[in-house]
Design a protein around this motif. Sequence first.
Motif, mmCIF file in Angstrom:
data_model
loop_
_atom_site.group_PDB
_atom_site.id
_atom_site.type_symbol
_atom_site.label_atom_id
_atom_site.label_comp_id
_atom_site.label_asym_id
_atom_site.label_seq_id
_atom_site.Cartn_x
_atom_site.Cartn_y
_atom_site.Cartn_z
ATOM 1 N N PHE A 78 -34.417 -76.052 -63.177
ATOM 2 C CA PHE A 78 -35.181 -77.411 -62.884
ATOM 3 C C PHE A 78 -34.100 -78.258 -62.551
ATOM 4 O O PHE A 78 -34.533 -79.430 -62.705
ATOM 5 C CB PHE A 78 -35.838 -77.456 -64.414
ATOM 6 C CG PHE A 78 -37.536 -77.067 -64.435
ATOM 7 C CD1 PHE A 78 -37.660 -76.617 -63.744
ATOM 8 C CD2 PHE A 78 -37.778 -76.966 -65.941
ATOM 9 C CE1 PHE A 78 -39.191 -76.475 -63.199
ATOM 10 C CE2 PHE A 78 -39.349 -76.581 -65.878
ATOM 11 C CZ PHE A 78 -40.030 -75.761 -64.446
ATOM 12 N N MET A 79 -32.623 -78.263 -63.964
ATOM 13 C CA MET A 79 -31.914 -78.613 -63.105
ATOM 14 C C MET A 79 -31.424 -79.530 -62.325
ATOM 15 O O MET A 79 -30.740 -80.189 -61.844
ATOM 16 C CB MET A 79 -30.236 -78.176 -63.969
ATOM 17 C CG MET A 79 -30.643 -78.384 -65.842
ATOM 18 S SD MET A 79 -30.941 -79.975 -66.393
ATOM 19 C CE MET A 79 -29.702 -81.142 -65.772
ATOM 20 N N SER A 80 -32.107 -78.200 -60.589
ATOM 21 C CA SER A 80 -31.617 -78.959 -59.729
ATOM 22 C C SER A 80 -32.622 -79.462 -58.920
ATOM 23 O O SER A 80 -32.863 -79.981 -57.920
ATOM 24 C CB SER A 80 -31.421 -77.830 -59.193
ATOM 25 O OG SER A 80 -32.919 -76.909 -59.079
ATOM 26 N N GLN A 81 -34.078 -80.022 -60.025
ATOM 27 C CA GLN A 81 -34.121 -80.590 -58.948
ATOM 28 C C GLN A 81 -34.437 -82.346 -59.696
ATOM 29 O O GLN A 81 -34.527 -82.514 -60.521
ATOM 30 C CB GLN A 81 -35.956 -80.375 -59.873
ATOM 31 C CG GLN A 81 -36.190 -79.000 -58.779
ATOM 32 C CD GLN A 81 -37.712 -78.018 -60.159
ATOM 33 O OE1 GLN A 81 -38.628 -79.134 -59.941
ATOM 34 N NE2 GLN A 81 -37.661 -77.021 -59.662
ATOM 35 N N GLY A 82 -34.705 -83.030 -58.673
ATOM 36 C CA GLY A 82 -34.164 -84.485 -59.337
ATOM 37 C C GLY A 82 -35.865 -85.169 -60.210
ATOM 38 O O GLY A 82 -34.586 -85.906 -60.734
ATOM 39 N N ALA A 138 -43.572 -85.271 -64.234
ATOM 40 C CA ALA A 138 -43.080 -84.187 -64.861
ATOM 41 C C ALA A 138 -44.696 -83.788 -64.510
ATOM 42 O O ALA A 138 -44.719 -82.512 -64.234
ATOM 43 C CB ALA A 138 -44.095 -83.999 -66.664
ATOM 44 N N VAL A 139 -45.764 -84.411 -63.802
ATOM 45 C CA VAL A 139 -46.828 -83.531 -63.781
ATOM 46 C C VAL A 139 -46.915 -83.631 -61.771
ATOM 47 O O VAL A 139 -46.931 -82.698 -61.235
ATOM 48 C CB VAL A 139 -48.221 -84.830 -64.069
ATOM 49 C CG1 VAL A 139 -49.398 -83.964 -63.745
ATOM 50 C CG2 VAL A 139 -47.854 -84.516 -65.896
ATOM 51 N N VAL A 140 -46.420 -84.476 -61.368
ATOM 52 C CA VAL A 140 -46.329 -85.296 -59.920
ATOM 53 C C VAL A 140 -44.891 -84.375 -59.501
ATOM 54 O O VAL A 140 -45.220 -83.883 -57.205
ATOM 55 C CB VAL A 140 -46.426 -86.330 -59.358
ATOM 56 C CG1 VAL A 140 -46.327 -86.845 -58.378
ATOM 57 C CG2 VAL A 140 -47.709 -86.851 -60.162
ATOM 58 N N LYS A 141 -43.841 -84.182 -60.168
ATOM 59 C CA LYS A 141 -42.265 -84.155 -59.569
ATOM 60 C C LYS A 141 -42.433 -84.683 -58.242
ATOM 61 O O LYS A 141 -42.307 -83.713 -57.084
ATOM 62 C CB LYS A 141 -42.703 -82.063 -59.653
ATOM 63 C CG LYS A 141 -42.567 -81.885 -61.309
ATOM 64 C CD LYS A 141 -42.960 -80.459 -61.052
ATOM 65 C CE LYS A 141 -43.005 -79.597 -61.867
ATOM 66 N NZ LYS A 141 -44.202 -80.243 -63.092
ATOM 67 N N PRO A 142 -42.334 -85.703 -58.391
ATOM 68 C CA PRO A 142 -41.926 -86.340 -56.802
ATOM 69 C C PRO A 142 -40.900 -86.423 -55.919
ATOM 70 O O PRO A 142 -40.643 -86.783 -54.385
ATOM 71 C CB PRO A 142 -42.396 -88.123 -57.602
ATOM 72 C CG PRO A 142 -42.133 -88.194 -58.876
ATOM 73 C CD PRO A 142 -42.341 -86.772 -58.963
ATOM 74 N N PHE A 143 -39.669 -85.755 -57.099
ATOM 75 C CA PHE A 143 -38.692 -85.174 -56.143
ATOM 76 C C PHE A 143 -37.845 -84.755 -56.227
ATOM 77 O O PHE A 143 -38.603 -83.775 -57.819
ATOM 78 C CB PHE A 143 -37.818 -86.900 -55.794
ATOM 79 C CG PHE A 143 -37.550 -87.617 -56.306
ATOM 80 C CD1 PHE A 143 -35.973 -87.438 -57.249
ATOM 81 C CD2 PHE A 143 -38.229 -88.419 -56.721
ATOM 82 C CE1 PHE A 143 -36.326 -88.378 -58.625
ATOM 83 C CE2 PHE A 143 -38.549 -89.917 -57.907
ATOM 84 C CZ PHE A 143 -36.946 -88.700 -59.037
#
Length: 143
Positions: A78-82, A138-143
């Motif tokens: 998860f730490m690699s996700q914006g 947290a839900v949509v994770k747009p980037f």
Amino acid sequence: MYLWIKALHLVAVVTWFAAMFYLPRLFVYHAMARDNDDIKAIDYFRIMERKLYRGIMVPSMLAVIGLGIALLYLVPGFMSQGWLHAKLALVVLLVGYHHMCLAYMKKLASGTCTKSHVYFRWFNEAPVIVLLAIVILAVVKPF
């Protein structure tokens, strides 16, 4: 294990936000009692604010942070996700808001706070905006 920690994390988030919504509302009433020189009410709000902050708000914040760290330990990808970086930045802002509540609580308790009940009504709205942004991230994770 991950889902159990995530569930506990969400419960802690709900509890922390409930306290962050309620404490500034108490500040509104405290400031109104101060303006009306209602000593009995002022003492009552001091006690309520202190118990809410120490008994619910602080333990909830610590649980949110601790369980969040546990989730990141279990899923380090998860730490690699914006979206997570943005969410963590908002959590840092919430911790700052949490500590601003402590400062206002101390000032109100000592009688040195000059902020109006109208100010605290607006102050009470800040966590709503942050909550909305965090849920979307947290839900949509747009980037």
